[in-house]
Scaffold this active site. Structure first.
Site, PDB file in Angstrom:
ATOM      1  NE  ARG A  66      -3.135  18.224  11.751  1.00  0.00           N
ATOM      2  CZ  ARG A  66      -2.899  17.863  10.496  1.00  0.00           C
ATOM      3  NH1 ARG A  66      -2.198  16.778  10.253  1.00  0.00           N
ATOM      4  NH2 ARG A  66      -3.358  18.572   9.489  1.00  0.00           N
ATOM      5  CD  GLU A 103      -3.834  27.177  -3.464  1.00  0.00           C
ATOM      6  OE1 GLU A 103      -3.445  26.514  -2.493  1.00  0.00           O
ATOM      7  OE2 GLU A 103      -3.255  28.175  -3.908  1.00  0.00           O
TER       8      GLU A 103
END
Ligand code: AMP
Length: 181
Positions: A66, A103
């Site tokens: 993006r 994460e």
């Protein structure tokens, strides 16, 4: 309220939240409704260009996928080279790579080894700043190639995550963004 605040409000109203995408617990900020609004796209491009102009940059490094949308418009408008940073294995020529922590687990991004000329002032662009891991990895690739990180720009900052602090701490520049959630 100035132009940037108004634009930020419009973005806040237009960006669509997708709950539990791409996995449970994540609220995905979908910018496709923004892309469907040419007036908004124009206004965003103008503000991002103004920010980039002040930095006197030699190239835009944009992050897959993006980041390529406004990154491409920025490079075109500023008349500077566009440098893609992509996920590992996607670039066809010889690359330099940077691994960074997610994460859970890790990810690797790459840039062509000849994409940056030593001493270039580079702006790194992506759609959204979350933990800052991806943008910081792109910044380290730019430095490894001999470039200087002049700035970072995003449409969206997730202010409940420490991405902005991470980038200003590691690169000494405050990231620029149009709206914070
Ligand atoms: P980070 O490395 O944690 O700053 O994540 C930034 C990258 O992941 C960007 O390329 C974003 O497009 C994408 N990303 C992370 N979190 C989100 C989210 N909540 N909504 C949309 N994109 C996200």
């Amino acid at each position: 309220m100035n132009f940037n605040d108004t634009l930020g409000q419009q973005l806040r109203l237009t960006i669509r939240d997708i709950a539990d995408y791409p996995k449970p617990g994540i609220v995905f900020k979908d910018i496709t409704p923004v892309l469907a609004n040419p007036m908004l796209v124009n206004a965003i491009t103008q503000v991002l260009v103004k920010h980039a102009e002040a930095l006197r940059i030699d190239a835009i490094v944009a992050i897959e996928a993006r980041g390529f949308i406004f990154g491409g418009m920025l490079a075109h408008t500023l008349n500077v080279p566009f440098v893609p940073v992509r996920k590992v294995g996607k670039l066809p020529y010889r690359t330099i790579a940077k691994e960074y922590d997610l994460e859970y687990g890790s990810a690797t991004i790459e840039m062509h080894e000849d994409a940056i000329i030593k001493g270039w002032n580079v702006l790194i662009h992506d759609d959204l700043l979350a933990t800052g891991g991806t943008a910081a990895a792109a910044g380290h690739l730019v430095q490894q190639a001999g470039g200087k990180v002049a700035g970072f720009s995003f449409l969206v900052n997730l202010s409940f995550l420490p991405g902005a602090e991470k980038l200003s701490g590691e690169f000494g520049v405050n990231p620029f963004y149009l709206v914070s959630f």
